[in-house]
Design a protein around this motif. Structure first.
Motif, PDB file in Angstrom:
ATOM      1  N   GLU A 191       3.886   2.354  -3.313  1.00 38.16           N
ATOM      2  CA  GLU A 191       3.265   1.811  -4.214  1.00 38.16           C
ATOM      3  C   GLU A 191       1.472   1.261  -4.102  1.00 38.16           C
ATOM      4  O   GLU A 191       1.148   0.902  -5.138  1.00 38.16           O
ATOM      5  CB  GLU A 191       3.841   0.646  -3.387  1.00 38.16           C
ATOM      6  N   PHE A 192       0.911   1.474  -2.908  1.00 31.43           N
ATOM      7  CA  PHE A 192      -0.572   1.326  -3.547  1.00 31.43           C
ATOM      8  C   PHE A 192      -0.918   2.249  -4.796  1.00 31.43           C
ATOM      9  O   PHE A 192      -2.346   1.971  -5.560  1.00 31.43           O
ATOM     10  CB  PHE A 192      -1.129   1.662  -2.426  1.00 31.43           C
TER      11      PHE A 192
ATOM     12  N   GLY B 119      -7.647  -1.698   1.635  1.00 36.62           N
ATOM     13  CA  GLY B 119      -6.569  -2.637   1.235  1.00 36.62           C
ATOM     14  C   GLY B 119      -5.505  -1.710   1.994  1.00 36.62           C
ATOM     15  O   GLY B 119      -4.300  -1.696   1.991  1.00 36.62           O
ATOM     16  N   LEU B 120      -5.659   0.094   1.542  1.00 38.94           N
ATOM     17  CA  LEU B 120      -4.544   0.749   2.225  1.00 38.94           C
ATOM     18  C   LEU B 120      -4.242   0.900   3.489  1.00 38.94           C
ATOM     19  O   LEU B 120      -3.209   0.995   3.727  1.00 38.94           O
ATOM     20  CB  LEU B 120      -5.296   2.156   1.988  1.00 38.94           C
ATOM     21  N   ARG B 121      -5.346   0.764   3.945  1.00 36.66           N
ATOM     22  CA  ARG B 121      -5.451   0.546   5.517  1.00 36.66           C
ATOM     23  C   ARG B 121      -4.225  -0.297   6.460  1.00 36.66           C
ATOM     24  O   ARG B 121      -3.074  -0.281   6.600  1.00 36.66           O
ATOM     25  CB  ARG B 121      -6.567   0.439   6.511  1.00 36.66           C
ATOM     26  N   ARG B 122      -4.566  -2.023   5.601  1.00 41.09           N
ATOM     27  CA  ARG B 122      -3.722  -2.617   5.700  1.00 41.09           C
ATOM     28  C   ARG B 122      -2.583  -2.971   5.534  1.00 41.09           C
ATOM     29  O   ARG B 122      -1.301  -2.522   6.435  1.00 41.09           O
ATOM     30  CB  ARG B 122      -4.530  -4.134   4.430  1.00 41.09           C
ATOM     31  N   SER B 123      -1.723  -2.136   4.116  1.00 43.13           N
ATOM     32  CA  SER B 123      -0.230  -2.319   3.845  1.00 43.13           C
ATOM     33  C   SER B 123       0.547  -0.364   4.481  1.00 43.13           C
ATOM     34  O   SER B 123       1.536  -1.128   5.067  1.00 43.13           O
ATOM     35  CB  SER B 123      -0.517  -1.595   1.853  1.00 43.13           C
ATOM     36  N   LEU B 124      -0.049   0.333   5.133  1.00 47.74           N
ATOM     37  CA  LEU B 124       0.463   1.395   5.702  1.00 47.74           C
ATOM     38  C   LEU B 124       0.296   0.104   6.872  1.00 47.74           C
ATOM     39  O   LEU B 124       1.462   1.108   7.911  1.00 47.74           O
ATOM     40  CB  LEU B 124      -0.702   2.812   6.637  1.00 47.74           C
ATOM     41  N   LYS B 125      -0.348  -0.209   7.429  1.00 47.10           N
ATOM     42  CA  LYS B 125      -0.202  -1.286   9.038  1.00 47.10           C
ATOM     43  C   LYS B 125       0.664  -1.931   9.626  1.00 47.10           C
ATOM     44  O   LYS B 125       1.317  -1.875  10.151  1.00 47.10           O
ATOM     45  CB  LYS B 125      -1.440  -1.841   9.607  1.00 47.10           C
ATOM     46  N   GLU B 126       0.861  -2.561   8.166  1.00 48.78           N
ATOM     47  CA  GLU B 126       2.308  -3.193   7.755  1.00 48.78           C
ATOM     48  C   GLU B 126       4.012  -2.567   7.584  1.00 48.78           C
ATOM     49  O   GLU B 126       4.315  -3.361   8.220  1.00 48.78           O
ATOM     50  CB  GLU B 126       1.992  -4.308   6.791  1.00 48.78           C
ATOM     51  N   SER B 127       3.634  -1.905   7.449  1.00 48.02           N
ATOM     52  CA  SER B 127       4.373  -0.916   7.640  1.00 48.02           C
ATOM     53  C   SER B 127       4.868   0.567   8.612  1.00 48.02           C
ATOM     54  O   SER B 127       5.197   0.938   8.610  1.00 48.02           O
ATOM     55  CB  SER B 127       4.417   0.723   6.471  1.00 48.02           C
TER      56      SER B 127
ATOM     57  N   ALA C  70       4.641   2.955   0.991  1.00 46.60           N
ATOM     58  CA  ALA C  70       4.020   1.962   0.641  1.00 46.60           C
ATOM     59  C   ALA C  70       2.479   2.835  -0.191  1.00 46.60           C
ATOM     60  O   ALA C  70       2.174   2.663  -0.720  1.00 46.60           O
ATOM     61  CB  ALA C  70       3.186   1.574   1.980  1.00 46.60           C
TER      62      ALA C  70
END
Length: 178
Positions: free
Chosen positions: A96-97, A38-46, A93
């Motif tokens: 927030e995570f 989930g962390l990797r995904r949210s960082l990729k979005e940013s 990100a």
């Protein structure tokens, strides 16, 4: 990991370090695989990338760059965030995570423009508005004086038109009296 794989990893890590304008080091202790995904995904979005690194290999990669020496901070579990699109979105990100996951991961430090950032500076960066919001605010600030000038000029034109109308009426009434 064999020697060739380690050399390849160090080379790729060095390239990431040189490419990213901002790097955040985190301690991800206590996060499970699902949370890390989930962390990797949210960082990729940013516009960022998260990479778990072995400290020994990270020290080798840092030694091959012009970045400040941070080897004393490479202890314990270390995750690196490479922010390719600026410093704010990845920091936001991560914050927030962490707020959703018992304050994990924890910032160790950051590097931006070859300068070391402490956790307080990273926290301030994470609270900044996004790039798009800052641009909109700047546009609003720049538009206000132009709008005021246009309004003032419009008012003067309207005043001039009124004066010309009054002058015309006065002349018409003078011509009628003669």
């Amino acid at each position: 990991m064999d020697r060739v794989a380690k050399e390849t990893f160090v080379t790729e890590l060095r390239d990431r370090l040189n490419k990213a304008p901002v790097i955040y080091l985190t301690d991800f202790t206590g996060l499970d695989v699902k949370a890390m995904t989930g962390l990797r995904r949210s960082l990729k979005e940013s516009g960022a990338e998260y990479l778990v690194v072995k400290n020994r290999l990270a020290k080798l990669a840092f030694a091959e760059t012009e970045l400040p020496d941070i080897t004393e901070n490479l202890e314990g579990p270390t995750g690196m965030v490479f922010g390719y699109d600026g410093p704010v979105a990845p920091a936001k990100a991560l914050r927030e995570f962490a707020n959703l996951h018992d304050k994990k991961p924890v910032f160790k430090l950051g590097i931006m423009d070859a300068k070391i950032l402490d956790t307080a500076q990273i926290d301030r960066i994470s609270k900044l508005p996004s790039y798009e919001v800052l641009l909109a605010q700047l546009a609003g600030v720049m538009e206000a004086p132009v709008a005021a000038l246009a309004s003032a000029l419009g008012a003067k034109l309207q005043e001039m038109a009124g004066l010309l109308g009054a002058l015309k009426e006065e002349r018409n009434s003078t011509d009628d009296q003669v």
